[in-house]
Motif scaffolding. Structure first.
Motif, short mmCIF file in Angstrom:
data_model
loop_
_atom_site.label_atom_id
_atom_site.label_comp_id
_atom_site.label_asym_id
_atom_site.label_seq_id
_atom_site.Cartn_x
_atom_site.Cartn_y
_atom_site.Cartn_z
N LEU A 169 0.84 -1.20 0.00
CA LEU A 169 0.00 0.00 0.00
C LEU A 169 0.88 1.26 0.00
O LEU A 169 0.60 2.22 -0.71
N ARG A 170 1.93 1.21 0.81
CA ARG A 170 2.83 2.36 0.90
C ARG A 170 3.51 2.59 -0.45
O ARG A 170 3.65 3.73 -0.92
N ALA A 171 3.91 1.51 -1.10
CA ALA A 171 4.59 1.62 -2.39
C ALA A 171 3.66 2.21 -3.45
O ALA A 171 4.07 3.05 -4.26
N LEU A 172 2.40 1.79 -3.43
CA LEU A 172 1.45 2.32 -4.41
C LEU A 172 1.29 3.82 -4.21
O LEU A 172 1.28 4.60 -5.17
N ARG A 173 1.16 4.22 -2.94
CA ARG A 173 1.02 5.66 -2.66
C ARG A 173 2.27 6.43 -3.09
O ARG A 173 2.17 7.54 -3.61
N GLN A 174 3.42 5.83 -2.84
CA GLN A 174 4.66 6.53 -3.20
C GLN A 174 4.74 6.77 -4.70
O GLN A 174 5.14 7.85 -5.14
N VAL A 175 4.36 5.76 -5.48
CA VAL A 175 4.39 5.93 -6.94
C VAL A 175 3.49 7.09 -7.35
O VAL A 175 3.87 7.97 -8.13
N SER A 179 4.26 11.06 -8.66
CA SER A 179 3.87 11.49 -10.00
C SER A 179 2.88 12.64 -9.95
O SER A 179 2.19 12.90 -10.94
N GLY A 180 2.79 13.29 -8.81
CA GLY A 180 1.97 14.49 -8.72
C GLY A 180 0.50 14.24 -8.52
O GLY A 180 -0.32 15.14 -8.73
N PHE A 181 0.13 13.03 -8.11
CA PHE A 181 -1.28 12.75 -7.83
C PHE A 181 -1.61 13.20 -6.42
O PHE A 181 -0.81 13.09 -5.50
N LEU A 182 -2.85 13.68 -6.27
CA LEU A 182 -3.35 14.14 -4.98
C LEU A 182 -4.24 13.04 -4.40
O LEU A 182 -5.18 12.59 -5.06
N GLU A 183 -3.93 12.60 -3.18
CA GLU A 183 -4.80 11.59 -2.57
C GLU A 183 -6.03 12.27 -1.99
O GLU A 183 -5.92 13.24 -1.24
N VAL A 184 -7.20 11.76 -2.35
CA VAL A 184 -8.46 12.37 -1.89
C VAL A 184 -9.36 11.30 -1.28
O VAL A 184 -9.10 10.11 -1.41
N GLU A 185 -10.38 11.77 -0.59
CA GLU A 185 -11.39 10.87 -0.03
C GLU A 185 -12.76 11.32 -0.52
O GLU A 185 -13.10 12.50 -0.42
N THR A 186 -13.53 10.39 -1.06
CA THR A 186 -14.85 10.71 -1.59
C THR A 186 -15.89 9.90 -0.82
O THR A 186 -15.54 8.99 -0.07
N PRO A 187 -17.17 10.23 -0.98
CA PRO A 187 -18.20 9.63 -0.13
C PRO A 187 -18.32 8.12 -0.30
O PRO A 187 -18.31 7.61 -1.42
#
Length: 479
Positions: A169-175, A179-187
């Motif tokens: 999971l950590r590796a996926l987030r790091q990639v 690459s400039g992706f913003l992690e967000v939370e949706t309903p």
RNA sequence: GCCGCCAUGGCGCAGUGGUAGCGCAGGGGCCUUUUAAGCCCAGGGUCGCAGGUUCGAAUCCUGCUGGCGGCACCA
């Protein structure tokens, strides 16, 4: 357990608190063991360690215990001719499973075992129930899943898979972060479930007096964010599908979806190679992975769906596009069951799913999906197909990605078609989502998007045959 | 949803028609270098639940519950 309650009460009257005592170790069991002097009989450095007693060996005037923490095992020793003779009785009277703090000098026994020579012993938590499976580990599947803590405790090797999952999971987030992706939370609670085909779970909001659905996918909200100008977004989160349980299906599972404006399918192909490669590498750094994980090293080959289907049928499905009966007949001859009254794209896809996909072993990007089965993807140069791919490994879909459809007029038409299928009784098709189409009407930039089944990825990397082996608390029927 | 397999003390198991046993854990005792410590003593189970067959059922039959596996659907 009654006996242990009694013991706890006795300790209480003797001035020992069975719970609620603080203790700060200054070494892990592993670190302490490494500080043991090389020669038996010599006194090493003072250490404070804490852990759970999982073996006790009282022997009259001397007592041994094995203390376990997250790093491993350390032997504790109390002796009548040692620094704290009274601890022999205390240690001998403890139970398996009790959690203690221990202080003393590191030494080595005659048999060479690194051992903490106790000066102080503090009970930190009395265990009222004994740990299960001292020798055998917990092997009963139901017990392993329902009481995962007993499984993790009795078989510490089972902790490794979950540490590996965390690393993945950590590796996926790091990639993605890199690459400039913003992690967000949706309903998670949604008035209309969309973005996939699945029966949803229904729940009710009292104050609003309305039903909500638990989300079945992340797609439609993330695309709304593309409209809003967040050009690179991703979410890794739980989605819920009201379907059967199986070794590969849990009703709630973890989905990763990422969307990039001004990108397309080929961007997503490169991204999925990065994600899968990083996941495999991260897991390998923590613990063992099967040899098959080596195949998850990019680049992956790519092949169009029509080429794959054509190879099995021995005839070009594109040439039969206007003669679906002949295409169906060719499939029937290969043993496929043919959907009734289905558009040719659905028929073609059914042939792929039955005759091709289960036999794909090595990672392969299957490209160009029929429009009929891709309601949210943009058409390619051949209007019968979308610019879409799925990454298939060992017969299973690991990722699904496409150039996103950003034409609001066509999007409306396709979702209306879907809604009609729903009216004909297919409850897995989501209802029409006006709010989503309205968002697209404000203008969504051209974009590439990807969805990746995280549990499936973890299973694949770790070689787990059952999804429950990569979920700490898999869904079970309530006891 | 359908099909198959499984269910015996807290945990791991044996017992396939004659009235339930072993190891560990728990209780009592012995033991000053153990490491699945050892030795002695005592205790603990209406054999998943409900019916049935039988003189007699943990054992055979039926149903139910739970688990696992497979199929279907999907990620």
């Amino acid at each position: 357990m009654a006996e242990r309650r009694r013991k706890a009460a006795e300790l209480g009257t003797a001035g020992v608190r069975p719970w609620g005592v603080d203790f700060t170790p200054d070494h892990s069991c592993l670190e302490a063991a490494e500080l043991a002097p090389a020669v038996p009989g010599e006194a090493g450095p003072q250490v404070r360690v804490a852990g759970r007693l999982l073996r006790l060996r009282p022997s009259g005037g001397i007592a041994f215990a094995d203390c376990f923490d997250a790093t491993g095992r350390l032997q504790l020793m109390a002796r009548m001719d040692g620094p704290a003779p009274r601890l022999v009785e205390l240690l001998s009277g403890l139970d398996l499973g009790d959690i203690v703090g221990a202080t003393g000098a590191m030494g080595r026994t005659a048999r060479g075992e690194p051992t903490l020579d106790l000066q102080e012993l503090t009970l930190l938590a009395k265990a009222l129930r004994p740990p299960a499976g001292k020798h055998s580990g917990v092997v009963d599947q139901e017990l392993r899943y329902r009481r995962r803590y007993l499984d993790l405790l009795s078989t510490p090797q089972h902790q490794v898979a979950f540490r590996q999952r965390s690393a993945i999971l950590r590796a996926l987030r790091q990639v993605l972060d890199g690459s400039g992706f913003l992690e967000v939370e949706t309903p998670i609670l949604q008035p209309i479930p969309g973005g996939g085909e699945a029966r949803p779970f229904i729940t009710h909001h009292n104050a609003l007096g309305t039903d909500f659905y638990l989300r079945i996918a992340l797609e439609l909200h993330l695309k709304r964010l593309l409209v809003g100008g967040l050009e690179r977004v991703y979410e890794m989160g739980r989605v819920f599908r009201n379907e059967g349980l199986s070794p590969r299906h849990n009703p709630e599972f973890t989905l990763l979806e990422a969307y990039a404006a001004y990108a397309d399918r080929s961007t997503m192909m490169a991204l999925s190679e990065q994600l899968v490669g990083a996941a495999a590498e991260a897991a390998r750094a923590i613990g063992p992975v099967p040899d098959s994980t080596a195949t998850l090293t990019p680049p992956f080959r790519r092949s169009s769906m029509s080429d794959l289907v054509g190879a099995v049928l021995g005839t070009d499905p594109l040439a039969l596009w206007d003669r679906p009966e002949e295409l169906a007949e060719a499939g029937r001859r290969r043993g496929a069951s043919i959907p009734e009254r289905a558009p040719v794209g659905e028929l073609f896809f059914a042939l792929y799913e039955q005759l091709v996909e289960p036999n794909l072993r090595d990672p392969v990007f299957v490209t160009d999906y029929p429009v009929e089965v891709s309601p949210l993807a943009r058409r390619g140069p051949d209007p019968r197909f979308c610019e879409r791919f799925e990454l298939v490994v060992e017969g299973r879909e690991l990722a699904n990605a496409f150039s996103e459809l950003n034409d609001p007029l066509e999007q409306r038409r396709r979702l209306e078609d879907q809604a009609r299928r729903r009216e004909r009784g297919n409850l897995e098709v989501p209802p029409f989502d006006e709010d989503f189409v309205e968002a697209i009407e404000y203008g969504m930039p051209p974009a590439g998007g990807i969805g990746l089944g995280v549990d499936r990825l973890v299973m694949l990397v770790l070689g787990a045959a059952n999804i429950r082996d990569v979920l700490l608390f898999p869904t079970l029927r309530p006891e």
